[in-house]
Design a protein around this motif. Structure first.
Motif, PDB file in Angstrom:
ATOM      1  N   UNK A  69      45.847  70.560-109.607  1.00 58.54           N
ATOM      2  CA  UNK A  69      46.987  71.430-109.888  1.00 58.54           C
ATOM      3  C   UNK A  69      47.338  72.305-108.703  1.00 58.54           C
ATOM      4  N   UNK A  70      46.455  72.362-107.717  1.00 59.38           N
ATOM      5  CA  UNK A  70      46.683  73.111-106.489  1.00 59.38           C
ATOM      6  C   UNK A  70      45.942  72.392-105.372  1.00 59.38           C
ATOM      7  N   UNK A  71      46.283  72.712-104.138  1.00 54.38           N
ATOM      8  CA  UNK A  71      45.675  72.043-102.984  1.00 54.38           C
ATOM      9  C   UNK A  71      44.702  72.973-102.278  1.00 54.38           C
ATOM     10  N   UNK A  72      43.632  72.410-101.743  1.00 54.29           N
ATOM     11  CA  UNK A  72      42.653  73.207-101.008  1.00 54.29           C
ATOM     12  C   UNK A  72      43.257  73.664 -99.682  1.00 54.29           C
ATOM     13  N   UNK A  73      42.763  74.806 -99.182  1.00 55.72           N
ATOM     14  CA  UNK A  73      43.153  75.275 -97.846  1.00 55.72           C
ATOM     15  C   UNK A  73      42.202  74.738 -96.791  1.00 55.72           C
ATOM     16  N   UNK A  74      41.023  74.322 -97.220  1.00 52.04           N
ATOM     17  CA  UNK A  74      40.044  73.762 -96.310  1.00 52.04           C
ATOM     18  C   UNK A  74      38.938  73.101 -97.096  1.00 52.04           C
ATOM     19  N   UNK A  75      38.157  72.263 -96.424  1.00 51.36           N
ATOM     20  CA  UNK A  75      37.096  71.543 -97.111  1.00 51.36           C
ATOM     21  C   UNK A  75      37.628  70.307 -97.806  1.00 51.36           C
ATOM     22  N   UNK A  76      36.804  69.756 -98.693  1.00 52.58           N
ATOM     23  CA  UNK A  76      37.150  68.475 -99.318  1.00 52.58           C
ATOM     24  C   UNK A  76      36.656  68.420-100.757  1.00 52.58           C
ATOM     25  N   UNK A  77      37.449  67.795-101.611  1.00 55.15           N
ATOM     26  CA  UNK A  77      37.052  67.501-102.988  1.00 55.15           C
ATOM     27  C   UNK A  77      37.083  65.990-103.150  1.00 55.15           C
ATOM     28  N   UNK A  78      35.941  65.423-103.514  1.00 52.32           N
ATOM     29  CA  UNK A  78      35.833  63.980-103.722  1.00 52.32           C
ATOM     30  C   UNK A  78      35.648  63.705-105.210  1.00 52.32           C
ATOM     31  N   UNK A  79      36.576  62.965-105.781  1.00 53.84           N
ATOM     32  CA  UNK A  79      36.564  62.664-107.208  1.00 53.84           C
ATOM     33  C   UNK A  79      36.233  61.200-107.448  1.00 53.84           C
ATOM     34  N   UNK A  80      35.386  60.953-108.428  1.00 52.27           N
ATOM     35  CA  UNK A  80      35.167  59.598-108.915  1.00 52.27           C
ATOM     36  C   UNK A  80      35.736  59.472-110.320  1.00 52.27           C
ATOM     37  N   UNK A  81      36.805  60.215-110.584  1.00 52.45           N
ATOM     38  CA  UNK A  81      37.505  60.156-111.863  1.00 52.45           C
ATOM     39  C   UNK A  81      38.965  59.824-111.592  1.00 52.45           C
ATOM     40  N   UNK A  82      39.608  59.166-112.542  1.00 57.99           N
ATOM     41  CA  UNK A  82      41.018  58.837-112.376  1.00 57.99           C
ATOM     42  C   UNK A  82      41.857  60.111-112.366  1.00 57.99           C
ATOM     43  N   UNK A  83      41.718  60.911-113.378  1.00 64.58           N
ATOM     44  CA  UNK A  83      42.375  62.208-113.458  1.00 64.58           C
ATOM     45  C   UNK A  83      41.564  63.090-114.389  1.00 64.58           C
ATOM     46  N   UNK A  84      41.012  64.190-113.893  1.00 67.09           N
ATOM     47  CA  UNK A  84      40.243  65.070-114.779  1.00 67.09           C
ATOM     48  C   UNK A  84      41.128  65.618-115.890  1.00 67.09           C
ATOM     49  N   UNK A  85      40.569  65.732-117.072  1.00 68.97           N
ATOM     50  CA  UNK A  85      41.285  66.337-118.191  1.00 68.97           C
ATOM     51  C   UNK A  85      40.945  67.819-118.242  1.00 68.97           C
ATOM     52  N   UNK A  86      41.903  68.637-118.633  1.00 66.71           N
ATOM     53  CA  UNK A  86      41.726  70.086-118.635  1.00 66.71           C
ATOM     54  C   UNK A  86      41.928  70.637-120.032  1.00 66.71           C
ATOM     55  N   UNK A  87      41.026  71.536-120.430  1.00 62.77           N
ATOM     56  CA  UNK A  87      41.156  72.244-121.703  1.00 62.77           C
ATOM     57  C   UNK A  87      41.149  73.740-121.411  1.00 62.77           C
TER      58      UNK A  87
END
Length: 264
Positions: A69-87
């Motif tokens: 829902x937002x972009x990082x300013x630095x660093x990295x996020x690696x996902x092994x999910x298609x799209x995380x679900x949010x509650x």
């Protein structure tokens, strides 16, 4: 339990999500506010991780980054999910749709065929013990029931995206904080049952240390702004005495974090 709610195969990846040196700043120049700085965190497939910290430490910001829902300013996020679900804290159900249609919505958006999405929706409502209220609209349900529908909807999105080497990941931002104590206690137990049934990885944000220790396998404490990981605790399989001791330890460490920030 039907196959759609069970992990397809034994996971061969090391994590559902991994954050490496994640930084997030809002604004630019001298007026910028750094919410997160150097966050390193990994959640394994099927792991339940609770995220604690003082108000304003960046817990919700972290979830928003993982959710895309937002972009990082630095660093990295690696996902092994298609799209995380949010509650979220509020159920945020569509008031004009029935419980079934609310749960079905992410499957419909994903292009799942009608017969399949109706079947999956029925399975998920049964899983959260709401199989008899699928035709009810949100205003006809209690607050706790609305949160169960929201959980079923989040699972519809998370479980549908899993498979093919991808993991299911559910992001939860204080989903029970607006509920009364008895309802919250019931839904905590229900969440644990659903988590064990589905094998979904969970990243759960809370202010409540007792809730974190009760629900999580691991509790991660963030510093005050800018948020970074300062300590972690393994909390699964604790005895009652061990749970009480750990709650006291985490509370003490949280007070230290808040005090050091206030003195800075």
């Amino acid at each position: 339990m039907t196959a759609i709610l069970e992990p397809e195969t034994q996971s061969t990846v090391e994590h559902a999500v991994r954050l490496s040196g994640v930084r997030k700043a809002f604004g630019t120049g001298a007026r910028s506010v750094v919410a997160l700085d150097g966050v390193d965190l990994a959640v394994e497939p099927g792991e339940f991780v609770c995220l604690l910290g003082a108000s304003g430490c960046g817990k919700t910001t972290l979830l928003n980054l993982v959710a895309g829902l937002d972009a990082v300013s630095g660093g990295e996020i690696e996902l092994n999910t298609a799209r995380p679900a949010v509650m979220f804290q509020e159920a945020a159900l569509m008031p004009w749709l029935t419980a079934s249609r609310n749960v079905e919505l992410p499957l419909r958006i994903a292009g799942v065929k009608r017969a399949d999405r109706r079947r999956r929706t029925a399975e998920l409502l049964d899983l959260v013990r709401l199989g008899e209220v699928g035709d009810k609209r949100p205003h006809e349900l209690s607050g706790g029931m609305r949160q169960r529908v929201a959980l079923a909807r989040a699972l519809a999105s998370a479980v549908h995206g899993a498979g093919g080497g991808k993991q299911a990941l559910l992001l939860m931002d204080e989903p029970f904080s607006a509920l009364d104590a008895i309802t919250r206690d019931v839904l905590q137990a229900e969440l644990l049952r659903v988590w064990r049934t589905t094998g979904t990885a969970v990243l759960f944000v809370t202010h409540d240390v007792r809730e974190a220790v009760r629900l999580g396998q691991r509790v991660v404490l963030l510093s005050s702004r800018p948020g970074r990981v300062v300590q972690e605790w393994q909390v699964d399989r604790l005895s009652a005495a061990g749970e009480a001791k750990t709650v006291d330890e985490i509370n003490g460490r949280l007070r230290e974090v808040i005090s050091s920030h206030a003195a800075a």
